[in-house]
Design a protein around this motif. Structure first.
Motif, PDB file in Angstrom:
ATOM      1  N   LYS A 122       5.720   8.237   6.430  1.00 14.11           N
ATOM      2  CA  LYS A 122       6.433   7.415   5.447  1.00 14.11           C
ATOM      3  C   LYS A 122       7.941   7.454   5.711  1.00 14.11           C
ATOM      4  N   GLU A 123       8.476   8.641   5.929  1.00 11.27           N
ATOM      5  CA  GLU A 123       9.916   8.790   6.172  1.00 11.27           C
ATOM      6  C   GLU A 123      10.347   8.135   7.477  1.00 11.27           C
ATOM      7  N   GLU A 124       9.425   8.025   8.423  1.00 10.99           N
ATOM      8  CA  GLU A 124       9.731   7.372   9.701  1.00 10.99           C
ATOM      9  C   GLU A 124       9.658   5.846   9.604  1.00 10.99           C
ATOM     10  N   GLY A 125       9.315   5.325   8.438  1.00 12.43           N
ATOM     11  CA  GLY A 125       9.338   3.880   8.232  1.00 12.43           C
ATOM     12  C   GLY A 125       8.014   3.164   8.362  1.00 12.43           C
ATOM     13  N   TYR A 126       6.911   3.899   8.433  1.00 14.82           N
ATOM     14  CA  TYR A 126       5.613   3.229   8.502  1.00 14.82           C
ATOM     15  C   TYR A 126       5.226   2.687   7.129  1.00 14.82           C
ATOM     16  N   ARG A 127       4.652   1.498   7.126  1.00 19.00           N
ATOM     17  CA  ARG A 127       4.086   0.923   5.910  1.00 19.00           C
ATOM     18  C   ARG A 127       2.674   1.471   5.782  1.00 19.00           C
ATOM     19  N   ILE A 128       2.373   2.103   4.645  1.00 19.37           N
ATOM     20  CA  ILE A 128       1.096   2.787   4.462  1.00 19.37           C
ATOM     21  C   ILE A 128       0.438   2.294   3.183  1.00 19.37           C
ATOM     22  N   ALA A 129      -0.843   1.927   3.299  1.00 14.10           N
ATOM     23  CA  ALA A 129      -1.637   1.535   2.138  1.00 14.10           C
ATOM     24  C   ALA A 129      -2.813   2.479   2.000  1.00 14.10           C
ATOM     25  N   LEU A 130      -3.063   2.940   0.786  1.00 19.05           N
ATOM     26  CA  LEU A 130      -4.267   3.695   0.489  1.00 19.05           C
ATOM     27  C   LEU A 130      -5.395   2.678   0.342  1.00 19.05           C
ATOM     28  N   VAL A 131      -6.455   2.833   1.114  1.00 20.94           N
ATOM     29  CA  VAL A 131      -7.625   1.949   1.043  1.00 20.94           C
ATOM     30  C   VAL A 131      -8.822   2.882   0.876  1.00 20.94           C
ATOM     31  N   ALA A 132      -9.207   3.133  -0.370  1.00 21.69           N
ATOM     32  CA  ALA A 132     -10.151   4.212  -0.645  1.00 21.69           C
ATOM     33  C   ALA A 132     -11.173   3.845  -1.710  1.00 21.69           C
ATOM     34  N   ASP A 133     -12.327   4.471  -1.598  1.00 22.90           N
ATOM     35  CA  ASP A 133     -13.404   4.289  -2.568  1.00 22.90           C
ATOM     36  C   ASP A 133     -13.321   5.372  -3.631  1.00 22.90           C
ATOM     37  N   GLY A 134     -13.381   4.955  -4.879  1.00 29.03           N
ATOM     38  CA  GLY A 134     -13.339   5.916  -5.969  1.00 29.03           C
ATOM     39  C   GLY A 134     -12.654   5.338  -7.187  1.00 29.03           C
TER      40      GLY A 134
END
Length: 194
Positions: free
Chosen positions: A46-58
């Motif tokens: 995240k700090e390095e600039g990556y776009r991250i999405a949580l894609v999870a079941d629950g």
């Protein structure tokens, strides 16, 4: 710094150790610990600039509880959770929702990785959707041998540290793809959408 690679990630036994989950009477996870090194790697990406999405079941509330408790909730640009989507991975709807919420198009697919621990859900879902699949083979809880052709991951790692190194390698490859696309755009072709 903006990155070319976009990360979709599962939660259980990918970031959070399912063996440490504590449930309330409704079946909601109220507490759990990250797998060794996963919280640090997530924060670093995240700090390095990556776009991250949580894609999870629950359940939405379970993920909120766990990621707030571990100080990682702000690592995700978007939260795509099966309870709110109405389907579970490997359903296309989960990936469609992630693409829509992140403002992505078909042209971005070659720059997206899906990281997960489950061959039949995370890997098969990514493969069917046409994005790169990364299997974090950390947990003994699920399948460890692909039983269907689309369960075969593009990449396999055993630890979050190996995952981080793979992400960096894939980012380097994405940078080369981007440079090629930019050169094509300079020759009067359609501009690249990222």
């Amino acid at each position: 710094m903006s990155r070319n690679l976009i990360i979709f990630t599962d939660s259980g036994d990918t970031i959070i150790d399912e063996g440490t989950q504590i449930f309330d009477e409704r079946g909601i996870v109220v507490s759990a610990d990250p797998i060794p090194g996963a919280g640090e790697v997530l924060r670093q990406l995240k700090e390095e600039g990556y776009r991250i999405a949580l894609v999870a079941d629950g359940a939405w509330e379970s993920f909120q509880n766990v990621y707030r408790e571990n100080g990682l909730a702000d690592c995700f640009e978007e939260w795509i959770v099966s309870e709110t989507v109405g389907e579970q991975k490997p359903a296309r709807a989960m990936f469609d929702a992630a693409m829509e919420k992140m403002g992505l198009t078909e042209a971005h697919k070659s720059f997206i990785v899906m990281i997960g621990n489950n061959l039949s859900r995370d890997v098969a879902g990514a493969n069917r959707y046409g994005i790169t699949s990364v299997w974090l083979d950390w947990s003994p809880r699920y399948f460890h041998t692909p039983q269907e052709p689309d369960w075969q991951p593009d990449y396999r790692v055993k630890t979050p540290e190996e995952l981080k190194l793979l992400i960096w390698q894939l980012e380097e490859g994405c940078g080369r793809k981007r440079e090629l696309a930019d050169r094509i755009a300079c020759k009067g072709k359609q501009p690249f959408p990222i």
